[in-house]
Design a protein around this motif. Structure first.
Motif, PDB file in Angstrom:
ATOM      1  N   VAL A   1       0.839  -1.192   0.000  1.00  0.00           N
ATOM      2  CA  VAL A   1       0.000   0.000   0.000  1.00  0.00           C
ATOM      3  C   VAL A   1       0.879   1.249   0.000  1.00  0.00           C
ATOM      4  O   VAL A   1       1.793   1.373   0.815  1.00  0.00           O
ATOM      5  N   GLU A   2       0.575   2.177  -0.910  1.00  0.00           N
ATOM      6  CA  GLU A   2       1.268   3.465  -0.935  1.00  0.00           C
ATOM      7  C   GLU A   2       0.635   4.354   0.118  1.00  0.00           C
ATOM      8  O   GLU A   2      -0.588   4.509   0.166  1.00  0.00           O
ATOM      9  N   CYS A   3       1.465   4.945   0.982  1.00  0.00           N
ATOM     10  CA  CYS A   3       0.980   5.787   2.077  1.00  0.00           C
ATOM     11  C   CYS A   3       1.691   7.139   2.017  1.00  0.00           C
ATOM     12  O   CYS A   3       2.900   7.194   1.807  1.00  0.00           O
ATOM     13  N   GLN A   4       0.947   8.195   2.226  1.00  0.00           N
ATOM     14  CA  GLN A   4       1.519   9.539   2.277  1.00  0.00           C
ATOM     15  C   GLN A   4       2.265   9.720   3.595  1.00  0.00           C
ATOM     16  O   GLN A   4       1.955   9.042   4.589  1.00  0.00           O
ATOM     17  N   PRO A   5       3.237  10.638   3.635  1.00  0.00           N
ATOM     18  CA  PRO A   5       3.931  10.895   4.902  1.00  0.00           C
ATOM     19  C   PRO A   5       2.942  11.364   5.977  1.00  0.00           C
ATOM     20  O   PRO A   5       1.938  12.015   5.685  1.00  0.00           O
ATOM     21  N   VAL A   6       3.248  11.042   7.216  1.00  0.00           N
ATOM     22  CA  VAL A   6       2.412  11.434   8.343  1.00  0.00           C
ATOM     23  C   VAL A   6       2.625  12.915   8.635  1.00  0.00           C
ATOM     24  O   VAL A   6       3.763  13.389   8.652  1.00  0.00           O
ATOM     25  N   THR A   7       1.517  13.626   8.849  1.00  0.00           N
ATOM     26  CA  THR A   7       1.590  15.022   9.257  1.00  0.00           C
ATOM     27  C   THR A   7       0.891  15.181  10.596  1.00  0.00           C
ATOM     28  O   THR A   7      -0.092  14.499  10.883  1.00  0.00           O
ATOM     29  N   ASP A   8       1.428  16.082  11.415  1.00  0.00           N
ATOM     30  CA  ASP A   8       0.853  16.365  12.729  1.00  0.00           C
ATOM     31  C   ASP A   8      -0.162  17.492  12.567  1.00  0.00           C
ATOM     32  O   ASP A   8       0.203  18.610  12.215  1.00  0.00           O
ATOM     33  N   GLN A   9      -1.423  17.184  12.796  1.00  0.00           N
ATOM     34  CA  GLN A   9      -2.488  18.169  12.631  1.00  0.00           C
ATOM     35  C   GLN A   9      -2.929  18.782  13.965  1.00  0.00           C
ATOM     36  O   GLN A   9      -3.892  19.534  14.004  1.00  0.00           O
ATOM     37  N   GLY A  10      -2.244  18.451  15.047  1.00  0.00           N
ATOM     38  CA  GLY A  10      -2.649  18.925  16.364  1.00  0.00           C
ATOM     39  C   GLY A  10      -3.676  17.990  16.986  1.00  0.00           C
ATOM     40  O   GLY A  10      -3.451  17.421  18.043  1.00  0.00           O
ATOM     41  N   TRP A  11      -4.796  17.800  16.312  1.00  0.00           N
ATOM     42  CA  TRP A  11      -5.866  16.905  16.790  1.00  0.00           C
ATOM     43  C   TRP A  11      -5.543  15.442  16.552  1.00  0.00           C
ATOM     44  O   TRP A  11      -6.226  14.555  17.056  1.00  0.00           O
ATOM     45  N   GLY A  12      -4.464  15.184  15.758  1.00  0.00           N
ATOM     46  CA  GLY A  12      -4.064  13.815  15.473  1.00  0.00           C
ATOM     47  C   GLY A  12      -2.958  13.749  14.440  1.00  0.00           C
ATOM     48  O   GLY A  12      -2.546  14.770  13.881  1.00  0.00           O
ATOM     49  N   LEU A  13      -2.479  12.543  14.185  1.00  0.00           N
ATOM     50  CA  LEU A  13      -1.447  12.291  13.184  1.00  0.00           C
ATOM     51  C   LEU A  13      -2.142  11.724  11.956  1.00  0.00           C
ATOM     52  O   LEU A  13      -2.833  10.705  12.039  1.00  0.00           O
TER      53      LEU A  13
END
Length: 112
Positions: A78-90
């Motif tokens: 599975v191709e997955c985008q990099p994780v970003t920190d949105q404050g409310w979650g990853l």
């Protein structure tokens, strides 16, 4: 009384996405007739966010450990985008077999 919710993913590659949901994500299913699979989902939440006008609908999967979940999904191709920190979650996005994306996140907010 409301007893559940039914979400629909529209796809030009419906069979491939159904296979992905079953074989890769491990969602169980039932045949509603004629090969129309209805997939079981884990417990769900519903939120309503304000907009400047209009409306839209989004679907996100949730997990307890996004790094471990994405690592496991990557071993399944599975191709997955990099994780970003949105404050409310990853937050990340999975690429479905039809090329569309499906959000996945590790929440930091309490769940009902």
């Amino acid at each position: 009384m409301i007893t559940g919710a039914h979400a629909i993913l529209y796809s030009s590659a419906a069979e491939e996405v159904r296979t992905f949901l079953h074989d890769v994500l491990g969602f169980g299913s039932v045949d509603a007739g004629g090969g129309w699979l209805i997939f079981a989902l884990p417990p769900a939440e519903l939120a309503v966010h304000p907009t400047g006008g209009g409306s839209s609908t989004e679907l996100y999967l949730m997990c307890d450990d996004i790094e471990a979940t994405l690592a496991e999904l990557k071993t399944k191709g599975v191709e997955c985008q990099p994780v970003t920190d949105q404050g409310w979650g990853l937050l990340s996005r999975l690429t479905l077999p039809d090329g569309s994306g499906l959000g996945i996140y590790q929440p930091r907010h309490p769940s009902p």
